[in-house]
Design a protein around this motif. Structure first.
Motif, PDB file in Angstrom:
ATOM      1  N   LEU A 176      23.553  -3.646 -30.812  1.00  8.35           N
ATOM      2  CA  LEU A 176      24.481  -4.762 -31.041  1.00  8.35           C
ATOM      3  C   LEU A 176      23.959  -6.057 -30.435  1.00  8.35           C
ATOM      4  CD1 LEU A 176      27.973  -3.101 -30.493  1.00  8.35           C
ATOM      5  CD2 LEU A 176      27.059  -4.013 -32.630  1.00  8.35           C
ATOM      6  N   ILE A 177      23.329  -5.955 -29.277  1.00  3.16           N
ATOM      7  CA  ILE A 177      22.778  -7.171 -28.647  1.00  3.16           C
ATOM      8  C   ILE A 177      21.680  -7.770 -29.514  1.00  3.16           C
ATOM      9  CG2 ILE A 177      21.443  -8.017 -26.684  1.00  3.16           C
ATOM     10  CD1 ILE A 177      22.999  -6.035 -24.938  1.00  3.16           C
ATOM     11  N   TYR A 178      20.761  -6.911 -29.988  1.00  7.02           N
ATOM     12  CA  TYR A 178      19.690  -7.416 -30.860  1.00  7.02           C
ATOM     13  C   TYR A 178      20.281  -8.040 -32.122  1.00  7.02           C
ATOM     14  CZ  TYR A 178      16.451  -4.735 -27.933  1.00  7.02           C
ATOM     15  OH  TYR A 178      15.736  -4.245 -26.888  1.00  7.02           O
ATOM     16  N   LEU A 179      21.220  -7.269 -32.718  1.00  8.69           N
ATOM     17  CA  LEU A 179      21.829  -7.766 -33.952  1.00  8.69           C
ATOM     18  C   LEU A 179      22.620  -9.055 -33.702  1.00  8.69           C
ATOM     19  CD1 LEU A 179      22.236  -7.073 -36.956  1.00  8.69           C
ATOM     20  CD2 LEU A 179      24.327  -5.872 -36.306  1.00  8.69           C
ATOM     21  N   GLY A 180      23.304  -9.120 -32.558  1.00 12.55           N
ATOM     22  CA  GLY A 180      24.075 -10.320 -32.229  1.00 12.55           C
ATOM     23  C   GLY A 180      23.195 -11.533 -32.023  1.00 12.55           C
ATOM     24  N   CYS A 181      22.050 -11.346 -31.350  1.00 14.07           N
ATOM     25  CA  CYS A 181      21.136 -12.487 -31.134  1.00 14.07           C
ATOM     26  C   CYS A 181      20.613 -13.018 -32.464  1.00 14.07           C
ATOM     27  CB  CYS A 181      19.976 -12.058 -30.241  1.00 14.07           C
ATOM     28  SG  CYS A 181      20.458 -11.718 -28.530  1.00 14.07           S
ATOM     29  N   ILE A 182      20.211 -12.086 -33.323  1.00 12.20           N
ATOM     30  CA  ILE A 182      19.741 -12.525 -34.644  1.00 12.20           C
ATOM     31  C   ILE A 182      20.861 -13.218 -35.410  1.00 12.20           C
ATOM     32  CG2 ILE A 182      18.872 -11.730 -36.871  1.00 12.20           C
ATOM     33  CD1 ILE A 182      17.480  -9.434 -35.369  1.00 12.20           C
ATOM     34  N   GLY A 183      22.077 -12.637 -35.345  1.00 17.99           N
ATOM     35  CA  GLY A 183      23.217 -13.249 -36.031  1.00 17.99           C
ATOM     36  C   GLY A 183      23.542 -14.631 -35.494  1.00 17.99           C
ATOM     37  N   MET A 184      23.445 -14.792 -34.148  1.00 12.93           N
ATOM     38  CA  MET A 184      23.732 -16.109 -33.567  1.00 12.93           C
ATOM     39  C   MET A 184      22.706 -17.147 -34.018  1.00 12.93           C
ATOM     40  SD  MET A 184      25.226 -15.716 -29.709  1.00 12.93           S
ATOM     41  CE  MET A 184      24.089 -14.465 -29.164  1.00 12.93           C
ATOM     42  N   VAL A 185      21.442 -16.764 -34.063  1.00 13.90           N
ATOM     43  CA  VAL A 185      20.404 -17.718 -34.493  1.00 13.90           C
ATOM     44  C   VAL A 185      20.608 -18.115 -35.952  1.00 13.90           C
ATOM     45  CG1 VAL A 185      17.942 -18.020 -34.896  1.00 13.90           C
ATOM     46  CG2 VAL A 185      18.734 -16.912 -32.796  1.00 13.90           C
ATOM     47  N   ILE A 186      20.751 -17.093 -36.807  1.00 14.43           N
ATOM     48  CA  ILE A 186      20.929 -17.389 -38.232  1.00 14.43           C
ATOM     49  C   ILE A 186      22.240 -18.132 -38.468  1.00 14.43           C
ATOM     50  CG2 ILE A 186      21.214 -16.377 -40.520  1.00 14.43           C
ATOM     51  CD1 ILE A 186      19.391 -14.101 -39.624  1.00 14.43           C
ATOM     52  N   GLY A 187      23.325 -17.643 -37.833  1.00 11.99           N
ATOM     53  CA  GLY A 187      24.617 -18.302 -37.997  1.00 11.99           C
ATOM     54  C   GLY A 187      24.621 -19.715 -37.450  1.00 11.99           C
ATOM     55  N   GLY A 188      23.943 -19.915 -36.296  1.00  8.28           N
ATOM     56  CA  GLY A 188      23.875 -21.265 -35.734  1.00  8.28           C
ATOM     57  C   GLY A 188      23.161 -22.233 -36.659  1.00  8.28           C
TER      58      GLY A 188
END
Length: 493
Positions: A176-188
């Motif tokens: 979840l942490i890996y997926l969340g970091c990627i999601g935050m970058v793409i979402g940001g």
């Protein structure tokens, strides 16, 4: 320069909200994932128990196809099953005879007394579900076991291995942490790009409002759109148009007010000047009339000729006062615009000849000679009555100031749509410093000489007012042997 950008705020809010949700998910995983995992595994065992129990009651276990279906189902669920009858004989098992887990499961059928109550998850009269970490075959594997009896009286034990809950939660959280970091970058990045479509029209509206604050209403919102920002931009455009009209009306009203104030001040100055000049001009004739009248009353002279002289002086001064008052009234009407100009086409040559004839007696009294130079007929556009006043004032002024060879010349010249009328009299030129003041009321270059013929300095002021109401040029020129006054009129409509 914007200190707090909406784009930065939106991106920061997204990242913060995403981080908060991710943190909550991690906390929930650590707190509840293990319980959910165990509950899910227990449900799998209960579901298997119900299926096998139903087949035992129906006697379908004697059918090889039914047995094969149960074994396939158990294998798919990764569940080991051993069923024995009352004599201890295996009725159904998923394990081979050589599998060491079979012996361990048989021993488990008769070892329930050693189960710790803390490891029991669910218990009723038919079965008990519990966790068992005492496996001798696979020491690193933890089992969830189910022990009990079926409805036909046979005993059973089922088990299924499950991974360490702690390890599973740790792996899930890491993922979840890996997926969340990627999601935050793409979402940001997506929020940053998307927010640009919002902030650009807002920045345009901000620039538009700044231009409106600087009273520049030419700038308009051009992006359009049917969303809230588009509606706001259209309202800005409407407001800009209304403000432009309002400011224009205010400027017109302010300009008119300024003109009214200037007109009022001008009227007040003219009134004060008028009163001062009139009192000054009337002072001498009133004093003369009073003095001679008192002399007549007291009988200073009994001589009939002296009395007649006194009366003549009184009559003459009264006549001068009457002329001055009439001229003042005429000038007042011209300056205040209450006397309307009636433009018409008439023969200026005929008009000037008529004025010259009417002034013939004055010319003879002055001992002057007058010459008239013009074409036979020239038509102009002007107010005929006021034009006659201008010509008469020029001519009488020339008669009263004629000198040297006593010559007066009236000339009419036609050219380029304009007709110039010039009245020249021989005599002393006007001092250059006095020329700009000639058109002022009551101004006199030679006050002693003017007094002799009764002039009061109003005639040229009347000329000025008339020519300005015509919007035509006028003036005076000095020559070595005299002075020429002139004015122009339109020859064409």
């Amino acid at each position: 320069m914007i200190k707090y950008s909406i784009r930065r705020q939106m991106t920061a809010i997204f990242i913060g909200l995403f981080s908060l949700i991710l943190g909550l998910v991690l906390i929930i995983n650590n707190a509840f994932l293990g319980h959910y995992y165990l509950s899910h595994k227990a449900d799998d065992l209960i579901r298997t128990y119900n299926d096998v129990n139903a087949k035992l009651e129906s006697g379908s276990l004697s059918d090889s196809d039914s047995v094969r279906d149960i074994l396939t189902q158990l294998e798919r669920a990764n569940v080991d099953l051993v069923v024995v009858d009352g004599g201890g004989n295996a009725i159904l098992t998923t394990l081979g005879e050589s599998d060491p887990r079979l012996k361990e499961m048989f021993s488990g059928l008769f070892g329930m007394e050693g189960v710790d109550h803390e490891n029991i998850l669910k218990r009723n009269e038919d079965y008990t579900i519990y966790r068992d970490k005492s496996s001798q075959v696979q020491r690193d594997v933890e089992y969830l076991k189910m022990w009990g009896r079926f409805m036909d009286g046979s005993w059973f034990i089922m088990q299924c291995p499950y991974a360490s809950i702690t390890e599973s939660a740790s792996l899930a959280n890491r993922f979840l942490i890996y997926l969340g970091c990627i999601g935050m970058v793409i979402g940001g990045l997506l929020v940053w790009m998307f927010s640009r479509s919002i902030t650009r029209p807002i920045m345009e509206l901000a620039g538009l409002s700044q231009e409106m604050a600087n009273l520049n209403f030419d700038t308009k919102y051009t992006r359009g759109g049917m969303d809230e920002i588009g509606v706001l931009g259209n309202n800005f455009n409407k407001m800009s148009e209304k403000l432009e009209r309002t400011v224009s009306e205010l400027k017109q009203a302010n300009n008119q007010l300024q003109k009214d104030i200037e007109q009022k001040e001008k009227i007040e100055d003219m009134r004060n000047e008028f009163l001062g000049n009139v009192s000054h001009e009337l002072k001498t004739p009133i004093a003369l009339i009073q003095g001679y009248a008192e002399g007549l009353k007291e009988g200073i002279s009994e001589d009939p000729e002296s009395r007649e002289f006194y009366c003549d002086v009184i009559i003459d001064e009264a006549a001068k006062m009457n002329v001055m008052v009439k001229n003042l009234l005429t000038l007042n009407q011209l300056e205040f615009g209450s006397d309307e100009v009636q433009f018409e086409r008439f023969d200026i040559v005929r008009l000037v000849k008529g004025v010259i004839v009417s002034c013939e007696i004055l010319v003879q009294q002055a001992g002057a000679k007058i010459s008239f130079i013009s074409d036979e007929s020239i038509c102009v556009w002007a107010d005929e009555f006021k034009t006659e006043q201008v010509v008469r004032n020029y001519l009488t002024n020339a008669i009263h100031h004629v000198g040297n060879e006593k010559r007066i010349e009236v000339r009419i010249e036609n050219g380029d749509g304009k007709v110039r009328i010039t009245v020249f009299n021989s005599g002393t030129p006007i001092p250059e410093e006095d020329i700009p003041k000639l058109w002022d009321k009551f101004y006199k270059v030679d006050k002693a000489h003017t007094r002799e013929y009764g002039g009061n300095g109003i005639g040229l002021s009347i000329v000025k007012a008339i020519m300005e109401s015509f919007h035509q040029k006028y003036g005076v020129e000095n020559f070595d042997n005299g002075v020429a006054f002139w004015f122009e009129l339109d020859a064409k409509a």
